[in-house]
Enzyme design. Structure first.
Site, PDB file in Angstrom:
ATOM      1  N   GLY A   1       0.875  -1.174  -0.070  1.00  0.00           N
ATOM      2  CA  GLY A   1      -0.053  -0.039   0.130  1.00  0.00           C
ATOM      3  C   GLY A   1       0.743   1.321   0.055  1.00  0.00           C
ATOM      4  CB  THR A   2      -0.136   4.685   1.000  1.00  0.00           C
ATOM      5  OG1 THR A   2      -1.381   4.829   0.298  1.00  0.00           O
ATOM      6  CG2 THR A   2       0.539   6.122   1.159  1.00  0.00           C
TER       7      THR A   2
ATOM      8  N   GLY B   1       2.151  23.553   1.432  1.00  0.00           N
ATOM      9  CA  GLY B   1       1.790  22.983   2.428  1.00  0.00           C
ATOM     10  C   GLY B   1       2.830  22.556   3.380  1.00  0.00           C
TER      11      GLY B   1
ATOM     12  CB  ILE C   1       3.789  14.584   3.795  1.00  0.00           C
ATOM     13  CG1 ILE C   1       2.989  13.186   4.538  1.00  0.00           C
ATOM     14  CG2 ILE C   1       4.218  14.111   2.510  1.00  0.00           C
ATOM     15  CD1 ILE C   1       1.849  12.746   3.624  1.00  0.00           C
TER      16      ILE C   1
ATOM     17  NE  ARG D   1      -1.978   9.642   1.881  1.00  0.00           N
ATOM     18  CZ  ARG D   1      -1.314   9.420   0.512  1.00  0.00           C
ATOM     19  NH1 ARG D   1      -0.679  10.150  -0.314  1.00  0.00           N
ATOM     20  NH2 ARG D   1      -1.908   8.153   0.223  1.00  0.00           N
TER      21      ARG D   1
ATOM     22  CG  HIS E   1      24.566   6.202  31.926  1.00  0.00           C
ATOM     23  ND1 HIS E   1      24.378   7.582  31.325  1.00  0.00           N
ATOM     24  CD2 HIS E   1      25.840   6.331  31.905  1.00  0.00           C
ATOM     25  CE1 HIS E   1      25.202   8.468  31.391  1.00  0.00           C
ATOM     26  NE2 HIS E   1      26.148   7.524  31.435  1.00  0.00           N
TER      27      HIS E   1
HETATM   28  P1  FAD Z   1      -3.155   2.344   1.963  1.00  0.00           P
HETATM   29  O1  FAD Z   1      -1.935   2.099   2.728  1.00  0.00           O
HETATM   30  O2  FAD Z   1      -3.340   3.746   1.479  1.00  0.00           O
HETATM   31  O3  FAD Z   1      -3.419   1.256   1.224  1.00  0.00           O
HETATM   32  C1  FAD Z   1      -4.516   1.007   0.629  1.00  0.00           C
HETATM   33  C2  FAD Z   1      -4.437   0.058  -0.461  1.00  0.00           C
HETATM   34  O4  FAD Z   1      -5.721  -0.376  -1.077  1.00  0.00           O
HETATM   35  C3  FAD Z   1      -3.786   0.487  -1.817  1.00  0.00           C
HETATM   36  O5  FAD Z   1      -2.541  -0.329  -2.110  1.00  0.00           O
HETATM   37  C4  FAD Z   1      -4.705   0.703  -2.885  1.00  0.00           C
HETATM   38  O6  FAD Z   1      -3.954   0.268  -4.045  1.00  0.00           O
HETATM   39  C5  FAD Z   1      -5.538  -0.523  -2.433  1.00  0.00           C
HETATM   40  N1  FAD Z   1      -7.003  -0.294  -3.110  1.00  0.00           N
HETATM   41  C6  FAD Z   1      -7.861   0.897  -3.039  1.00  0.00           C
HETATM   42  N2  FAD Z   1      -8.899   0.515  -3.505  1.00  0.00           N
HETATM   43  C7  FAD Z   1      -8.875  -0.619  -4.236  1.00  0.00           C
HETATM   44  C8  FAD Z   1      -9.710  -1.403  -4.849  1.00  0.00           C
HETATM   45  N3  FAD Z   1     -10.919  -1.129  -5.251  1.00  0.00           N
HETATM   46  N4  FAD Z   1      -9.201  -2.546  -5.249  1.00  0.00           N
HETATM   47  C9  FAD Z   1      -8.148  -3.364  -5.001  1.00  0.00           C
HETATM   48  N5  FAD Z   1      -7.350  -2.585  -4.109  1.00  0.00           N
HETATM   49  C10 FAD Z   1      -7.551  -1.178  -3.712  1.00  0.00           C
HETATM   50  N6  FAD Z   1       2.338   6.933   8.310  1.00  0.00           N
HETATM   51  C11 FAD Z   1       2.906   6.570   9.246  1.00  0.00           C
HETATM   52  O7  FAD Z   1       2.377   6.005  10.417  1.00  0.00           O
HETATM   53  N7  FAD Z   1       4.153   7.156   9.449  1.00  0.00           N
HETATM   54  C12 FAD Z   1       4.905   7.631   8.391  1.00  0.00           C
HETATM   55  O8  FAD Z   1       6.059   7.788   8.594  1.00  0.00           O
HETATM   56  C13 FAD Z   1       4.091   7.958   7.309  1.00  0.00           C
HETATM   57  N8  FAD Z   1       4.848   8.439   6.380  1.00  0.00           N
HETATM   58  C14 FAD Z   1       4.316   8.759   5.305  1.00  0.00           C
HETATM   59  C15 FAD Z   1       4.895   9.264   4.199  1.00  0.00           C
HETATM   60  C16 FAD Z   1       4.214   9.714   2.943  1.00  0.00           C
HETATM   61  C17 FAD Z   1       4.982  10.418   1.902  1.00  0.00           C
HETATM   62  C18 FAD Z   1       2.678   9.205   2.934  1.00  0.00           C
HETATM   63  C19 FAD Z   1       2.120   9.788   1.589  1.00  0.00           C
HETATM   64  C20 FAD Z   1       2.331   8.799   3.950  1.00  0.00           C
HETATM   65  C21 FAD Z   1       2.783   8.547   5.027  1.00  0.00           C
HETATM   66  N9  FAD Z   1       2.144   7.784   6.151  1.00  0.00           N
HETATM   67  C22 FAD Z   1       2.823   7.751   7.340  1.00  0.00           C
HETATM   68  C23 FAD Z   1       0.856   7.532   6.081  1.00  0.00           C
HETATM   69  C24 FAD Z   1       0.447   6.143   5.835  1.00  0.00           C
HETATM   70  O9  FAD Z   1       1.175   5.659   4.502  1.00  0.00           O
HETATM   71  C25 FAD Z   1      -0.909   5.656   5.661  1.00  0.00           C
HETATM   72  O10 FAD Z   1      -1.743   6.303   6.939  1.00  0.00           O
HETATM   73  C26 FAD Z   1      -1.228   4.360   5.576  1.00  0.00           C
HETATM   74  O11 FAD Z   1      -0.431   3.695   4.418  1.00  0.00           O
HETATM   75  C27 FAD Z   1      -2.755   3.840   5.527  1.00  0.00           C
HETATM   76  O12 FAD Z   1      -2.777   2.506   5.489  1.00  0.00           O
HETATM   77  P2  FAD Z   1      -4.187   1.856   4.817  1.00  0.00           P
HETATM   78  O13 FAD Z   1      -4.000   0.599   4.858  1.00  0.00           O
HETATM   79  O14 FAD Z   1      -5.230   2.190   5.429  1.00  0.00           O
HETATM   80  O15 FAD Z   1      -4.323   2.265   3.216  1.00  0.00           O
END
Ligand code: FAD
Length: 475
Positions: A42-43, A189, A193, A281, A454
């Site tokens: 994922g993200t 912003g 991030i 986001r 320590h």
């Molecule tokens: P996501 O990780 O967004 O995963 C959702 C998945 O669902 C994706 O892979 C997508 O392709 C899939 N999907 C969606 N719809 C469908 C569909 N209809 N069919 C099939 N697949 C689908 N968080 C932290 O805790 N610490 C950090 O240091 C941090 N740094 C970050 C840095 C950046 C640059 C970014 C952009 C985000 C960061 N985050 C961080 C936030 C974190 O990435 C997200 O909070 C987290 O990934 C959310 O997890 P999730 O499982 O809800 O969704």
């Protein structure tokens, strides 16, 4: 005719919410399918947490090497490079991708080990329990009927209609894949991030400018916490244009020119090689049939209760899809919980606090209430603060001179710890200790009487606890 599959648990999205839910469901013996339209991880693993931390690490390494080759003898520690370091960003990105690939195949391996079937393709729902998946790279579709559905579709970078993404106007995803270092970078912003990426590119040598709508950075943290970061930005000639509203971009393919209104309402422009837009986001709620599932919404998010149940029976939702804080560890905690509830365990999502970290320079950690928030909730508070400048390990790591500290907020009557905040180099590694203290309902005395190793940075936590009684030893 498309193939039909049946399962007990269907998870949509293999980010840190979905893949953790699926692994736990598989471990608990539930027949589980997970559908992912892009790459498992994922993200977080593919274009968020991990790649950004890899880039931040590379940038910090590069900056340290540059210090060793500078003429300022104070920075040398007796180690002197006779040449300035060079950076080849496309190789750095290749290295970052190797980490991403390793984690992606690691997640696929873990799903397999838990006997979870991973289907690669985009899920589309015709009703709450029936989904059709168009398989990636093929015209084939699969229909899946599930007893339980866990929605973990995550979020995407917000695109502003006035700043459409292009080759030069980019989101964090493209910033993490740039092949060369932009000489100049304007970031719209100054949230976490934007700041994390802006600071990394500044360390690589970009001239970075922020255009920020509010009158301060990181409004979720109080000013005392953000001051060391503001000082770092100032020292590195990074300008933040506060109370400024981006109004458009002129992008003729070479140097985009960002138009904005400054605090006085005057129209201004700023030109840079790249414009990075990090204005937040938005949950992925469109384009996959959510409207056919009869769930309720809460603003832009899917509405859930404290067990992540939606309004539709046996449809659950977790992670970024259900609201703030949009953090990977929150998504994973919810995913693990939902799988256990489906398997019959008694669980609820009621953490005392969800820790948050900004991997800025220096880093910031926030767990629980700040002093002002605690007062607003009616507590009489005691605050203890201890600077890293008085911690031997911090000085030995050249990490004691950034204005960092640990701050404990406690209830004056009961000594219960209500919040622990820290700013300073490497403080992210202290965040789990802070969260544990709050989750275990520790008092200030519990922390004082816990023997801290320590020399470590964590000694500042014990000293901050002592400082709430005005009795810190080392200051
Ligand atoms: P996501 O990780 O967004 O995963 C959702 C998945 O669902 C994706 O892979 C997508 O392709 C899939 N999907 C969606 N719809 C469908 C569909 N209809 N069919 C099939 N697949 C689908 N968080 C932290 O805790 N610490 C950090 O240091 C941090 N740094 C970050 C840095 C950046 C640059 C970014 C952009 C985000 C960061 N985050 C961080 C936030 C974190 O990435 C997200 O909070 C987290 O990934 C959310 O997890 P999730 O499982 O809800 O969704």
């Amino acid at each position: 005719m498309s193939q039909i599959k049946q399962c007990q648990v269907l998870v949509v999205g293999a980010g840190p919410g979905g893949y953790v839910a699926a692994i736990r469901a598989g471990q608990l013996g539930l027949k589980t399918i997970i559908v992912e339209g892009e790459r498992a991880g994922g993200t977080c693993l593919i274009r968020g947490c991990i790649p950004s931390k890899a880039l931040i690490h590379a940038a910090t390494r590069f900056e340290h090497l540059a210090q060793h080759s500078s003429d300022d003898l104070n920075d040398h520690m007796g180690i002197r490079l006779t040449e300035k370091p060079k950076i080849n960003l496309s190789q750095t990105i290749e290295w970052k991708e190797s980490i991403v690939n390793k984690l992606n195949s690691g997640v696929e391996g873990l799903l397999k080990k838990a006997k979870v079937e991973l289907i690669k393709g985009w899920a589309n729902f015709s009703d709450a329990k029936t989904c059709t998946v168009k398989l990636s790279g093929s015209d084939e579709t699969i229909s899946i009927k599930a007893e339980h559905v866990i929605l973990a579709n995550g979020s995407s970078a917000t695109e502003l209609p006035i700043l459409p993404f292009s080759d030069n106007v980019i989101s964090s995803t493209e910033a993490l894949n740039l092949q060369s270092i932009p000489k100049s970078l304007v970031i719209v912003g100054a949230g976490y991030i934007g700041l994390e990426l802006g600071i990394a590119f500044a360390k690589f040598g970009s001239q970075v400018t922020f255009v920020e709508g509010q009158d301060r950075i990181l409004p979720l943290y109080d000013k005392e916490m953000t001051r060391p970061i503001e000082q770092w930005l100032k020292k590195h000639n990074i300008e933040i244009i506060y109370k400024a509203k981006a109004t458009g971009v002129e992008d003729k393919g070479f140097m985009p020119r960002l138009a904005y209104e400054n605090a006085a309402g005057e129209k201004q422009t700023i030109t840079a090689e790249k414009v990075l837009v990090t204005v937040g986001r938005r949950p992925n709620t469109k384009g996959w049939g959510l409207e056919n599932m009869c769930v309720d919404m809460s603003g832009p998010f899917v509405k859930v209760d404290n067990q992540c149940r939606t309004a539709m029976k046996n449809v659950w939702a977790i992670g970024d899809l259900v609201g703030e804080p949009m953090l990977a560890h929150k998504a994973s905690a919810q995913g693990e919980m939902v799988a256990e509830i489906i398997a019959g365990h008694k669980r609820a999502f009621e953490p005392v606090a969800i820790p948050a970290v900004c991997f800025t320079e220096p880093e910031i950690v926030g767990v629980g209430l700040t002093p002002d928030e605690a007062k607003a909730e009616g507590y009489e508070v005691k605050v203890g603060k201890f600077p890293f400048a008085a911690i031997g390990k911090a000085l030995a790591m050249q990490a004691g001179n950034d204005g960092g500290f640990v701050r404990i907020t406690a209830c004056a009557k009961t000594q219960l710890i209500l919040g622990i905040h820290a700013v300073g180099a490497h403080v992210a590694e202290l965040s789990n200790q802070f969260a544990l203290a709050l989750e275990m309902r520790a008092t200030v005395t519990d922390l004082v009487q816990t023997i801290h190793v320590h020399p470590t940075l964590g000694e500042a936590t014990m000293e901050a606890a002592m400082a709430t009684f005005g009795q810190a030893i080392h200051s």
